[in-house]
Write an enzyme that holds these catalytic residues in place. Sequence first.
Site, PDB file in Angstrom:
ATOM      1  N   THR A 136       0.816  -1.218   0.000  1.00  0.00           N
ATOM      2  CA  THR A 136       0.000   0.000   0.000  1.00  0.00           C
ATOM      3  C   THR A 136       0.849   1.269   0.000  1.00  0.00           C
ATOM      4  O   THR A 136       0.320   2.350  -0.200  1.00  0.00           O
ATOM      5  CB  THR A 136      -0.915   0.029   1.240  1.00  0.00           C
ATOM      6  OG1 THR A 136      -0.092  -0.069   2.400  1.00  0.00           O
ATOM      7  CG2 THR A 136      -1.911  -1.125   1.216  1.00  0.00           C
ATOM      8  N   GLY A 137       2.160   1.125   0.196  1.00  0.00           N
ATOM      9  CA  GLY A 137       3.035   2.297   0.244  1.00  0.00           C
ATOM     10  C   GLY A 137       3.375   2.822  -1.140  1.00  0.00           C
ATOM     11  O   GLY A 137       2.948   2.281  -2.168  1.00  0.00           O
ATOM     12  N   LEU A 170       8.910  -2.288   1.678  1.00  0.00           N
ATOM     13  CA  LEU A 170       8.649  -2.013   3.097  1.00  0.00           C
ATOM     14  C   LEU A 170       9.432  -0.804   3.599  1.00  0.00           C
ATOM     15  O   LEU A 170      10.523  -0.503   3.106  1.00  0.00           O
ATOM     16  CB  LEU A 170       9.037  -3.243   3.926  1.00  0.00           C
ATOM     17  CG  LEU A 170       8.142  -4.480   3.733  1.00  0.00           C
ATOM     18  CD1 LEU A 170       8.816  -5.715   4.337  1.00  0.00           C
ATOM     19  CD2 LEU A 170       6.764  -4.265   4.371  1.00  0.00           C
ATOM     20  N   ASP A 171       8.886  -0.179   4.623  1.00  0.00           N
ATOM     21  CA  ASP A 171       9.629   0.885   5.306  1.00  0.00           C
ATOM     22  C   ASP A 171      10.763   0.279   6.118  1.00  0.00           C
ATOM     23  O   ASP A 171      10.664  -0.848   6.610  1.00  0.00           O
ATOM     24  CB  ASP A 171       8.697   1.644   6.251  1.00  0.00           C
ATOM     25  CG  ASP A 171       7.768   2.569   5.487  1.00  0.00           C
ATOM     26  OD1 ASP A 171       8.076   2.896   4.326  1.00  0.00           O
ATOM     27  OD2 ASP A 171       6.726   2.943   6.051  1.00  0.00           O
ATOM     28  N   CYS A 221      17.785   5.740  -4.425  1.00  0.00           N
ATOM     29  CA  CYS A 221      17.429   6.359  -5.701  1.00  0.00           C
ATOM     30  C   CYS A 221      18.499   7.339  -6.200  1.00  0.00           C
ATOM     31  O   CYS A 221      18.788   7.392  -7.392  1.00  0.00           O
ATOM     32  CB  CYS A 221      16.076   7.044  -5.604  1.00  0.00           C
ATOM     33  SG  CYS A 221      15.859   8.091  -4.165  1.00  0.00           S
ATOM     34  N   HIS A 224      15.208  12.665 -10.175  1.00  0.00           N
ATOM     35  CA  HIS A 224      16.325  13.290  -9.468  1.00  0.00           C
ATOM     36  C   HIS A 224      17.324  13.808 -10.493  1.00  0.00           C
ATOM     37  O   HIS A 224      17.775  13.063 -11.367  1.00  0.00           O
ATOM     38  CB  HIS A 224      17.038  12.265  -8.575  1.00  0.00           C
ATOM     39  CG  HIS A 224      16.253  11.840  -7.371  1.00  0.00           C
ATOM     40  ND1 HIS A 224      15.045  12.399  -6.996  1.00  0.00           N
ATOM     41  CD2 HIS A 224      16.533  10.893  -6.423  1.00  0.00           C
ATOM     42  CE1 HIS A 224      14.627  11.826  -5.883  1.00  0.00           C
ATOM     43  NE2 HIS A 224      15.480  10.911  -5.524  1.00  0.00           N
ATOM     44  N   ASN A 274      13.470   8.575 -10.030  1.00  0.00           N
ATOM     45  CA  ASN A 274      13.681   7.978  -8.708  1.00  0.00           C
ATOM     46  C   ASN A 274      12.667   6.893  -8.360  1.00  0.00           C
ATOM     47  O   ASN A 274      12.976   6.005  -7.569  1.00  0.00           O
ATOM     48  CB  ASN A 274      13.644   9.059  -7.634  1.00  0.00           C
ATOM     49  CG  ASN A 274      12.373   9.865  -7.672  1.00  0.00           C
ATOM     50  OD1 ASN A 274      12.098  10.549  -8.675  1.00  0.00           O
ATOM     51  ND2 ASN A 274      11.565   9.806  -6.636  1.00  0.00           N
TER      52      ASN A 274
END
Lengths: 368, 368, 368, 368
Positions: D15-16, D87-88, D156, D258, D345
């Site tokens: 969901t991120g 994931l974070d 990134c 970037h 990125n």
Amino acid sequence: MTNPKEVKVGVLGATGTVGQRFIALLAHHPFFVIHALGASSRSAGKPYSKAVNWKQTQPIPSAVREMIVQECVPEQFSECAIVFSGLDADVAGDIEQAFRLAELAVFSNAKNFRRDAHVPLIVPLVNTSHFSMIPQQQRLHSPALKKGFIVTNANCSTTGVVIPLAALERAFGPIESCIITTMQAISGAGYPGVPSLDIVDNIVPYISGEEEKIEWETLKILGGVTQSDDGLKAFDMHTKQPLRISASCNRVPVIEGHTECVSVRFARRPPPSPQQVREALQAYTSEAYTIGCPSAPRHTVFVHEEPDRPQPRLDRDYQAGAGVCVGRVRQCRVLDIKFVVLANNVAIGAATSSIINAEYAVLKGIVA
Amino acid sequence: MTNPKEVKVGVLGATGTVGQRFIALLAHHPFFVIHALGASSRSAGKPYSKAVNWKQTQPIPSAVREMIVQECVPEQFSECAIVFSGLDADVAGDIEQAFRLAELAVFSNAKNFRRDAHVPLIVPLVNTSHFSMIPQQQRLHSPALKKGFIVTNANCSTTGVVIPLAALERAFGPIESCIITTMQAISGAGYPGVPSLDIVDNIVPYISGEEEKIEWETLKILGGVTQSDDGLKAFDMHTKQPLRISASCNRVPVIEGHTECVSVRFARRPPPSPQQVREALQAYTSEAYTIGCPSAPRHTVFVHEEPDRPQPRLDRDYQAGAGVCVGRVRQCRVLDIKFVVLANNVAIGAATSSIINAEYAVLKGIVA
Amino acid sequence: MTNPKEVKVGVLGATGTVGQRFIALLAHHPFFVIHALGASSRSAGKPYSKAVNWKQTQPIPSAVREMIVQECVPEQFSECAIVFSGLDADVAGDIEQAFRLAELAVFSNAKNFRRDAHVPLIVPLVNTSHFSMIPQQQRLHSPALKKGFIVTNANCSTTGVVIPLAALERAFGPIESCIITTMQAISGAGYPGVPSLDIVDNIVPYISGEEEKIEWETLKILGGVTQSDDGLKAFDMHTKQPLRISASCNRVPVIEGHTECVSVRFARRPPPSPQQVREALQAYTSEAYTIGCPSAPRHTVFVHEEPDRPQPRLDRDYQAGAGVCVGRVRQCRVLDIKFVVLANNVAIGAATSSIINAEYAVLKGIVA
Amino acid sequence: MTNPKEVKVGVLGATGTVGQRFIALLAHHPFFVIHALGASSRSAGKPYSKAVNWKQTQPIPSAVREMIVQECVPEQFSECAIVFSGLDADVAGDIEQAFRLAELAVFSNAKNFRRDAHVPLIVPLVNTSHFSMIPQQQRLHSPALKKGFIVTNANCSTTGVVIPLAALERAFGPIESCIITTMQAISGAGYPGVPSLDIVDNIVPYISGEEEKIEWETLKILGGVTQSDDGLKAFDMHTKQPLRISASCNRVPVIEGHTECVSVRFARRPPPSPQQVREALQAYTSEAYTIGCPSAPRHTVFVHEEPDRPQPRLDRDYQAGAGVCVGRVRQCRVLDIKFVVLANNVAIGAATSSIINAEYAVLKGIVA
């Protein structure tokens, strides 16, 4: 309907903002083939890739990179069945007129002929029936034109609002009044267009001539074509059921996609509910899609249920920007119903409309 | 009126966006002196410069840099004549109530008490007459409060529109209906507030609860205070002359300054002309300015003649953002008159209004 | 030093971006008084408020609103002791030359004379000593000029970097090499300047001629003035201790304030530590401030300790943009030390520098 | 190489921001098929369309709209050959470890294992040779893992610079030093990420931990894999030919892409000319493309000749963001050569790299 064979087309104003968009869209078209590019004498004679300051996010289509830019004179476009005009208003009038007289079918995004009594102003998802004016337009000339004509499409901000209004009138009968506040993208002003110092961290609550266009063009588009006893046709400007429109136009720091807040009052009492309005918008289909125009969107109007949509950055590219998105359909305490529309000003608000108009004309045999 | 001597004030929610603005404004105030700062227990005990994530364009005022932040309990503010509240709505209700009961005069920017039947909702350039409700508010408590009370100011987007509407009603009598479309700055959402991914190159056509605030608060502010036979006062919510308001609220990528497109219909027929409206707006003066509130602007409403003004970046700091700017006054084809308003949401739309309210209360002797 | 009496000044290019900034700054100056405004023949003869498309956030100063704009010819400025030039480069050369010959002291923001061997290029917080070239400049004419001369100030992006470099050279001796990457505000390009379509949600990694200006101007400013045996002076371009500079210039969507990432290598081994660099920057004072130039900032360089500062929106107005802000002083793994500079491109990077130069010249008696 | 048959994959952190991008890319993949979605317990049990706050410009792919989100536990992913992790960092370590132990091949965008001595850090257009570390990674466990392993891709901003550096080292031998200044898009910070008040009309010259990542990760990626006498492999961190990197990282108001200004010094004397560098960059090909990874771009590095390119808004979507664009290759007065890189990125800088890594592993038989 099956696609026709190749149709050769030209693009006038090919180096400008709208011209670039025409080229990007036509490069992969199922039956239109770019055959000639026209621009000012400053660009004429150069390969397109040298003449243009290309500002699109995809590269210049290979088919036109080396194509030599021509002056905007009909002789250079004589093999084209159709010319698309992305010309600036200061030159579009004379050039488009010359092309019509040279028996070319002109589909113009310029404003010059929009108010002409014999030139249809066609938003292809709304009033393709106005093509019926073409024969009369051709007979005005002596001798009558056989293939030449001009069809215009509407101003980008008009297009956004007139599509849902058409859907509502089809479902619920005449609208009586409509208040519109626009938040228009900078790409609507072309290039160089809006200076960055005017719009970064800012809003400009004024766009010259824009409010008048919305208030006038909407009447021509939503009105019918009447025929008098002598057989002459005329655009009725919605006069049978007067429609009052009030527009306030703002420029905002958005690249692409005009957002418009719209309130409407219906003639019919009681008015439809928000839910009825949502269903009517979602159900609205265009004849252009029905007969198979390849660029016409399946969802003429996409209705968002989320409270915070449509948003220009997230929704402007839905269906390649060929339809419009509506959201926040709810009651208005002053008129009847209010909602938000998002229309991609450089797609359905400009080049895409011209192209669908031309597709329609080809499929219907209006273009030879 | 000469300025009073020093008045000690406190700021609740001192580390937040509104609190920072209170501090920046109060640091150079002619008679208010910051005496105590309150914030959450996370900040309490720290010097202000360590507790705050300062986001103003001027440095932290030296007078508060080393001031120790307190918890938001009345004991820590007992020497203050006035406390300003920039608290978040989730805590403002209980804390402001506790401060009122502790006999402190609370000037709140929070929304919690705005709909309270005994708490005035005062836009200081419009309805300072509503201070007349204070005695009744104090008598509700048993025993009656002597010095404690709560006064709120309006939501930032309400403030922008209610000032010109008040000017028009004073000049031309009741307004019957009003359609408003706002383009609101990101600073209106506090910090961290609006994620940048939601607003760069974008518009969000929705702000939770905002349309309801405009539609409701305007009625309370523009309505009168009526008195029944038993002497009880009530806010009449403009019910004698019903006023229908319809608002559409949008978030736009502007740092500061809410722009609003407004159309109004007057009860009076024929309605005033655009020129009469311009003159009435320009002529409108506030009692707050007249009696000498130092933060009240000389021009309550500045009327622009240029077609493309007001613009937030250029005009939001005029008079330190304490008045509003109006432009593009013209006829509306649906209602009567339309125009554009710009109000600085963090100045007159927030902290500046609270401060002028407090100045008024001091000068009028409402604060002991 | 006490302020002199009124000094009458003129502004050339008064309707342009830099001209407007000159006017905004001079309107409240302690001793300069705007006496004449010059612009193109299109503007000449009109009151300033009609001639200008005013784009500043404060209103047009009342002292110049009705002042009639003149053509840029010396006769119209004969009563001025000083003229400030905000002229565009395409006309600045001839006009400034004419004014000098007419015995006017010209302080120019234009680039035309910056590379002239007898025109000082002065960043007033750095190299006011270069005023020593003026007598030689005047003697080049025959007969020698008595009062006329030209002094230029540096390009906005040069100014930002040269101030901390000067501070470092004063404290630690010559710098050997320096790599600079700029992120420059759109206001640096004037008006209309950068089209919004080029910069919203974008970066342009190129500014025509800018890198060359930084790499060349820095040498002239930081270099000394040498005198040969025959008494002739020359700018030594830092040749005694060669300094290599490499700049990469980018345009970013920021209204005002150039941010520059700078890495330097010192000749001295071992190089100073980050803490020594911080202290040297903070301690750096300008002769302009010391002798009392009213527009010279107290903190020539303000050193931020927070890891995420300076930021253009928050820090560009510190000291009215007359100094520079430096942050993130730390070791560089390739050269010695790196840091971030922020300079307000329209203040110290343009008009403010010209004004401080003129203040210095008045206080030192260089202007008659 | 012909595409393999369907390969079932899972997405962790679905969901991120990165997870959404994985899903958008995988929805139309030639052989990967999304089989399971994992997210936090707050989302688990819901259909994906209800669990996610979808922020992509295309609609949610129909294949996952109704897919039920799972908790991030290996049992729910047992039928997957591959799991992608978006994931974070605060949870990625434990979860990815559990998945590896459960014999799943994990391709992770998280930073947790990037510095692990046995986990390859692979930019797929650069160092797919580092897959050779996998067997040793599996043998560290007891009993040795058969199918489970972790491969990470780079940060990134590292990715953008390491690709052209790899091309230069391949052509010209070791680089000795490199100074990098980044201008990074807000999407790099995830959602909600950067508050709009921090970045509209602003730059933040600091991104926590980012400079260290560039300076360290580049060494691991560009360095080789050495084998000691006992057969143990190790990443050599470019130590044979020491490479000094100095990075300065800035956040800018750009949605995606970037931009990095890079100066390099080669070991080789004389260094290559700008033209040689251009040719080497353009000629650089990746093994991933050569062996037929469907998401690997044909042009690993696209070299712009125009002076003002690449620009993030115009160039970030070239080849769906899977390659990098370089422009402005020219001499550096301090080091040898300088240029500008643009890397998308969220594509090659994140999800696209993980996917190409997985494609490579499948085509090479590294994934069972």
